[in-house]
Design an enzyme around this catalytic site. Structure first.
Site, PDB file in Angstrom:
ATOM      1  N   ASP A 174       1.034  -0.887  -0.025  1.00 24.58           N
ATOM      2  CA  ASP A 174      -0.286  -0.111   0.005  1.00 24.58           C
ATOM      3  C   ASP A 174       0.651   1.397   0.739  1.00 24.58           C
ATOM      4  O   ASP A 174       1.867   1.271   0.194  1.00 24.58           O
ATOM      5  CB  ASP A 174      -1.133  -0.126   1.435  1.00 24.58           C
ATOM      6  CG  ASP A 174      -2.591  -0.070   0.985  1.00 24.58           C
ATOM      7  OD1 ASP A 174      -1.926   1.156  -0.080  1.00 24.58           O
ATOM      8  OD2 ASP A 174      -3.103   0.377   1.897  1.00 24.58           O
ATOM      9  N   GLU A 207       0.367  -0.106  -5.180  1.00 27.32           N
ATOM     10  CA  GLU A 207      -1.030   0.600  -5.212  1.00 27.32           C
ATOM     11  C   GLU A 207       0.175   2.186  -5.456  1.00 27.32           C
ATOM     12  O   GLU A 207      -0.434   3.411  -5.317  1.00 27.32           O
ATOM     13  CB  GLU A 207      -1.968   1.391  -4.250  1.00 27.32           C
ATOM     14  CG  GLU A 207      -2.332  -0.083  -3.559  1.00 27.32           C
ATOM     15  CD  GLU A 207      -3.378   0.050  -2.943  1.00 27.32           C
ATOM     16  OE1 GLU A 207      -3.891   1.036  -2.614  1.00 27.32           O
ATOM     17  OE2 GLU A 207      -3.394  -1.156  -1.816  1.00 27.32           O
ATOM     18  N   TRP A 208       0.705   1.905  -6.659  1.00 28.47           N
ATOM     19  CA  TRP A 208       2.074   2.796  -6.664  1.00 28.47           C
ATOM     20  C   TRP A 208       1.418   4.548  -8.201  1.00 28.47           C
ATOM     21  O   TRP A 208       1.000   5.282  -6.912  1.00 28.47           O
ATOM     22  CB  TRP A 208       2.792   2.339  -7.297  1.00 28.47           C
ATOM     23  CG  TRP A 208       4.344   3.155  -8.081  1.00 28.47           C
ATOM     24  CD1 TRP A 208       4.091   4.739  -7.717  1.00 28.47           C
ATOM     25  CD2 TRP A 208       4.953   3.570  -9.182  1.00 28.47           C
ATOM     26  NE1 TRP A 208       5.175   5.097  -8.670  1.00 28.47           N
ATOM     27  CE2 TRP A 208       6.110   4.280  -8.961  1.00 28.47           C
ATOM     28  CE3 TRP A 208       5.808   1.659  -9.304  1.00 28.47           C
ATOM     29  CZ2 TRP A 208       7.286   3.853  -9.740  1.00 28.47           C
ATOM     30  CZ3 TRP A 208       6.824   1.814 -10.020  1.00 28.47           C
ATOM     31  CH2 TRP A 208       7.489   3.037 -10.155  1.00 28.47           C
ATOM     32  N   PRO A 209       0.461   3.487  -8.639  1.00 33.65           N
ATOM     33  CA  PRO A 209      -0.458   4.528  -9.710  1.00 33.65           C
ATOM     34  C   PRO A 209      -1.549   5.432  -8.719  1.00 33.65           C
ATOM     35  O   PRO A 209      -1.530   6.657  -9.006  1.00 33.65           O
ATOM     36  CB  PRO A 209      -0.800   4.085 -10.401  1.00 33.65           C
ATOM     37  CG  PRO A 209      -0.088   2.894 -11.038  1.00 33.65           C
ATOM     38  CD  PRO A 209       0.324   2.176  -8.969  1.00 33.65           C
ATOM     39  N   TYR A 211      -1.580   6.608  -5.480  1.00 34.15           N
ATOM     40  CA  TYR A 211      -0.952   7.841  -4.827  1.00 34.15           C
ATOM     41  C   TYR A 211       0.107   8.661  -5.495  1.00 34.15           C
ATOM     42  O   TYR A 211      -0.017   9.684  -4.998  1.00 34.15           O
ATOM     43  CB  TYR A 211      -0.330   7.075  -3.770  1.00 34.15           C
ATOM     44  CG  TYR A 211      -1.079   5.855  -2.592  1.00 34.15           C
ATOM     45  CD1 TYR A 211      -1.556   6.735  -1.741  1.00 34.15           C
ATOM     46  CD2 TYR A 211      -1.406   4.479  -2.657  1.00 34.15           C
ATOM     47  CE1 TYR A 211      -2.609   6.188  -0.551  1.00 34.15           C
ATOM     48  CE2 TYR A 211      -2.326   4.711  -2.307  1.00 34.15           C
ATOM     49  CZ  TYR A 211      -2.753   4.588  -1.012  1.00 34.15           C
ATOM     50  OH  TYR A 211      -3.928   4.084  -0.130  1.00 34.15           O
ATOM     51  N   ASP A 235     -10.678   3.077  -3.178  1.00 35.68           N
ATOM     52  CA  ASP A 235     -11.042   1.507  -2.949  1.00 35.68           C
ATOM     53  C   ASP A 235     -12.414   1.224  -3.826  1.00 35.68           C
ATOM     54  O   ASP A 235     -13.276   1.874  -3.102  1.00 35.68           O
ATOM     55  CB  ASP A 235     -10.942   1.994  -0.951  1.00 35.68           C
ATOM     56  CG  ASP A 235     -10.047   1.551  -0.716  1.00 35.68           C
ATOM     57  OD1 ASP A 235      -8.666   1.476  -2.322  1.00 35.68           O
ATOM     58  OD2 ASP A 235      -9.247   1.865   0.246  1.00 35.68           O
TER      59      ASP A 235
END
Ligand code: GLA
Length: 425
Positions: A174, A207-209, A211, A235
């Site tokens: 995350d 979840e890089w893209p 954030y 989410d």
């Protein structure tokens, strides 16, 4: 007579125009970028993930059956084995946030909450492996997880090694609580390399893209080099509004994301919420059909101890799963939207196509929609003819159709008709 000729030639011209337009769409589907070279996720990962259904419920005294504990995961593992889930492909049983003790141990290692996971993660992994399944775990690139447990910042190597020692097979990483964008990117990359260095095969779910997006456009070529799948959007939750917003975001951004997907790396529109409380039957069909079209990882978040036979049959539908898992690995896209009906299509191996028609009109009853077969697959899906099978909502062969013909279908409000087109000569 002349009128008929005119109509026909206009229809053909329109078919060509639509065909060319969709050919352009098809061309994005060729993954140009190299995928994370760990040999994993050659088709979208399938499994179960606790978050949407069980969230951060840590109160095992008040709620012993639904708190995040080893008991919950062992029960799910038993059912994935005994109820046919593993056999249709749901292989990864995944822990999300809130599994940890609030502090690292004296050697700086993460540890599971001792009350809720008395046997520890290694023993849980053994149990899960004994059922022919794989175990996923959760950590965070920043200083804390989203729920406030210890983050991996400054501990990437130790955490990667700990997970490998425990026998973990997937890491959901995350992106809460990072300081700078450089830290975010470096952290995601570093963890990917650290996992590889352990020598254990560990699927890397990012979840890089998601954030990154508020600050900078993600570079999907780079994301694909480091991650096996990546979240782009907020989410999911158990409501039509949420599923619809995922679909809206995906179609509005398809030119950026569709060609990033391919064997080894996938866009992740988040969990399947089928079998819970918030979606009508037609909306559950829409989620299943569209997650297949989008080549999405299929992580169910539901309670396998209490699931209706209908939801179970939908989630275990082998023909729909086969579309999701198609070895060509090209993500589908929205071809058009007309009069509140969306048409999505996905190229499959052996020149087959999947086509989904979604009725987004929420007033009134089922609506008819007529589709010209020449408009599908860049004009090629049914050339010169094809066998059309309806997969959802009702399974059955619709028959052989020629390129020039059209198909009239009835679609329930917020529902989807999913078709498979196999070309014939
Ligand atoms: C973020 C993620 C969710 C879930 C929670 C856990 O919101 O996007 O999928 O992992 O954190 O706290």
């Amino acid at each position: 007579m002349t009128g008929t000729m005119n109509l026909r030639s206009r229809a053909q011209l329109l078919g060509c125009v639509l065909g060319l337009r969709s050919l352009a769409l098809v061309l994005w589907g060729i993954p140009g970028a190299r995928a994370l070279d760990n040999g994993l996720a050659m088709t979208p990962t399938m499994g179960w993930l606790h978050w949407e259904r069980f969230m951060c419920n840590t109160d095992c005294e008040e709620d012993p059956d639904s708190c995040v504990s080893e008991k919950l995961f062992m029960q799910m593992a038993d059912l994935m084995d005994s109820e046919g889930w593993r056999d249709v492909g749901y292989e990864y049983l995944c822990i999300d946030d809130c599994w940890m003790a609030p502090q690292r141990d004296s050697k700086g290692r993460l540890q599971a909450d001792p009350k809720r996971f008395p046997g520890g993660i290694r023993r849980l992994a053994d149990y899960v492996h004994g059922k022919g399944l794989k175990l996923g775990i959760y950590a965070d690139v920043g200083k804390l997880t989203c729920a406030g447990f210890p983050g991996s910042y400054g501990y990437y190597d130790i955490d990667a090694k700990t997970f490998a020692d425990w026998g973990v097979d997937l890491l959901k990483f995350d992106g809460c609580h990072f300081d700078t964008l450089v830290d975010l990117a470096d952290g995601y990359k570093y963890m990917s390399l650290a996992l590889n260095r352990t020598g254990r095969s560990i699927v890397y779910s990012c979840e890089w893209p998601l954030y990154m997006m508020p600050f900078r456009k993600p570079n999907y070529t780079e994301v694909r080099e480091y991650c096996n799948h990546w979240r782009n959007f907020a989410d999911i939750y158990d409501a039509w509004q949420s599923v619809k917003s995922v679909l809206d975001w995906t179609s509005s951004n398809q030119e950026k994301i569709v060609d990033a997907a391919g064997p080894g790396g996938w866009n992740d529109p988040d969990m399947l919420v089928i079998g819970n409380f918030g979606l009508s039957w037609d909306q559950q069909i829409t989620q299943m059909a569209l997650w297949a079209i989008m080549a999405a990882p299929l992580f169910m978040s539901n309670d396998l101890r209490q699931i209706s036979p209908q939801a179970k049959a939908l989630l275990q539908d082998k023909d729909v799963i086969a579309i999701n898992q198609d070895p060509l690995g090209k993500q589908g896209y929205r071809l058009r939207k007309e009069d509140n009906i969306e048409v999505w299509e996905r190229p499959l191996s052996d020149f087959a196509w999947a086509v989904a028609m979604v009725n987004l009109q929420e007033i009134g009853g089922p609506r008819f929609h007529t589709i010209s077969l020449a408009s599908l697959g860049g004009g090629l899906a049914c050339l010169p003819a094809c066998l059309i099978t309806e997969l959802l909502p009702v399974k059955g062969k619709l028959g052989f159709y020629e390129w020039t013909s059209s198909l009239k279908l009835r679609i329930n409000p917020t529902g989807t008709v999913l078709l498979r087109l196999d070309r014939t000569n």
